[in-house]
Scaffold this motif. Sequence first.
Motif, mmCIF file in Angstrom:
data_model
loop_
_atom_site.group_PDB
_atom_site.id
_atom_site.type_symbol
_atom_site.label_atom_id
_atom_site.label_comp_id
_atom_site.label_asym_id
_atom_site.label_seq_id
_atom_site.Cartn_x
_atom_site.Cartn_y
_atom_site.Cartn_z
ATOM 1 N N GLU A 275 2.777 1.013 -4.788
ATOM 2 C CA GLU A 275 1.354 0.957 -4.489
ATOM 3 C C GLU A 275 0.845 2.262 -3.869
ATOM 4 O OE1 GLU A 275 -2.200 -1.579 -4.319
ATOM 5 O OE2 GLU A 275 -0.194 -2.126 -4.982
ATOM 6 N N ARG A 276 1.729 2.943 -3.142
ATOM 7 C CA ARG A 276 1.337 4.177 -2.458
ATOM 8 C C ARG A 276 1.688 5.446 -3.242
ATOM 9 N NH1 ARG A 276 3.098 3.224 3.905
ATOM 10 N NH2 ARG A 276 1.632 1.524 4.348
ATOM 11 N N GLN B 293 3.850 7.972 -1.476
ATOM 12 C CA GLN B 293 3.266 8.761 -0.399
ATOM 13 C C GLN B 293 3.381 8.002 0.925
ATOM 14 O OE1 GLN B 293 2.028 12.013 -1.201
ATOM 15 N NE2 GLN B 293 3.132 11.345 -3.024
ATOM 16 N N THR C 54 0.995 7.192 3.093
ATOM 17 C CA THR C 54 -0.094 6.261 3.390
ATOM 18 C C THR C 54 -0.752 5.772 2.108
ATOM 19 O OG1 THR C 54 -1.853 7.935 3.496
ATOM 20 C CG2 THR C 54 -0.571 7.542 5.518
ATOM 21 N N ASN C 55 -1.492 4.683 2.228
ATOM 22 C CA ASN C 55 -2.235 4.166 1.078
ATOM 23 C C ASN C 55 -3.274 5.165 0.597
ATOM 24 O OD1 ASN C 55 -1.162 1.380 0.813
ATOM 25 N ND2 ASN C 55 -1.983 1.145 2.871
ATOM 26 N N GLY D 297 -1.761 7.822 -1.368
ATOM 27 C CA GLY D 297 -1.440 7.286 -2.688
ATOM 28 C C GLY D 297 -2.649 7.278 -3.596
ATOM 29 N N GLN E 158 -8.067 1.602 -4.160
ATOM 30 C CA GLN E 158 -6.693 1.277 -3.776
ATOM 31 C C GLN E 158 -6.738 0.007 -2.941
ATOM 32 O OE1 GLN E 158 -4.531 1.143 -1.098
ATOM 33 N NE2 GLN E 158 -2.562 1.738 -1.965
ATOM 34 N N ASN F 40 -4.861 -1.882 -0.781
ATOM 35 C CA ASN F 40 -4.538 -2.026 0.635
ATOM 36 C C ASN F 40 -5.550 -1.317 1.534
ATOM 37 O OD1 ASN F 40 -2.320 -3.403 -0.281
ATOM 38 N ND2 ASN F 40 -0.855 -1.771 0.160
ATOM 39 N N SER F 41 -5.910 -0.102 1.176
ATOM 40 C CA SER F 41 -6.838 0.654 2.023
ATOM 41 C C SER F 41 -8.239 0.054 1.996
ATOM 42 C CB SER F 41 -6.875 2.120 1.589
ATOM 43 O OG SER F 41 -7.259 2.237 0.230
ATOM 44 N N THR G 95 -5.883 -1.726 -7.608
ATOM 45 C CA THR G 95 -5.401 -0.358 -7.418
ATOM 46 C C THR G 95 -5.418 0.300 -8.788
ATOM 47 O OG1 THR G 95 -4.014 -0.920 -5.523
ATOM 48 C CG2 THR G 95 -3.451 1.082 -6.739
#
Length: 331
Positions: free
Chosen positions: A38-39, A42, A44-45, A48, A133, A135-136, A160
């Motif tokens: 998902e990232r 990377q 952090t989200n 990503g 994205q 999650n963020s 995402t």
Amino acid sequence: MVIIFQRKPSIITSAAVAGPLERKSVFYSYFDSVVEDERWNQATNEQGNVKMIQEACQIILKKADLNRLDIDFFLAGDLINQMTPTNFAAKEIAASFIGLFSACATSVSSVIIACLLTELEASKYAIAGASSQHNSTERQFRYPIYYGAQKPATAQWTVTAAGFALIGKHHPKSPSVVAATVGKVIDYGQKNPFHMGSAMAPAAFDTIKRHLEKRNQKIQDYDMIMTGDLGKIGLQILKRMFQETGASEADCQIFRDAGAEFYGENPSFLAGASGAGCSASVYFSYVLQQLKGGRFKRVLLVATGSLHSPLTFQQGETIPCTAHAIEVTME
């Protein structure tokens, strides 16, 4: 405002990339790339999200046999504060940058501006699109993922994904943007951020209705009118609004929605998908491939956006929305 593009700018090529959960999408086979993390590996989200944008743009350059110095303008946006993922991605793309925020309507608003630049002969090649994205976005607008908050059946799932298009001069073998309608801000007083379909449907109705009237067209003149992303509930509201103005049930079969279809009938995703990358990834993969393959000759792509923020929601404000439309043909 309806804009007629006399030079008929073309969508020369495009790219759509997505995250691991988007393998569950009915449009999965049309995406150019789907990653397992998902990232994007990377820290952090948000980082990503940056990599996702960059990967989509790199795919476009490879398809078109161009390098980044050939791109005159980069027009894009996302849903995170100050659109930082898009801003950071723009550093690497190195083209003249216009950041745009129309929420989930950015996929189309960016194309409209790219076409205007092409029409004015200010741009030979422009990359336009949007991303989101999961999650963020959920952390910013609702609750952090690890909080485990339950959502009502009216809620939608932020995808995402990133979708981008290369806009250039008219090319007879590529889909062309012949007209566009710039949306107004429409607010029916809805305050529930977990019921976005009902908030955005009136904006979609207004834009589609004005486009058809100004173009002297009927719903049947299109092979498909695809909104994004009203979700399952918002799409039904849109259809009812048109039926109340005289459209038949057969007419309304032409209406489709990227968010309503993205995850099929999977109940885990409640009312469907959302996010700026939802319509962008569907429009710039599935829809364009259907045009190039001859299944569609004329489509109206109507991206809807909710223009609220976490702050305005907490202050008890209503949710203003907009919708932008592009008329795309294969001539």
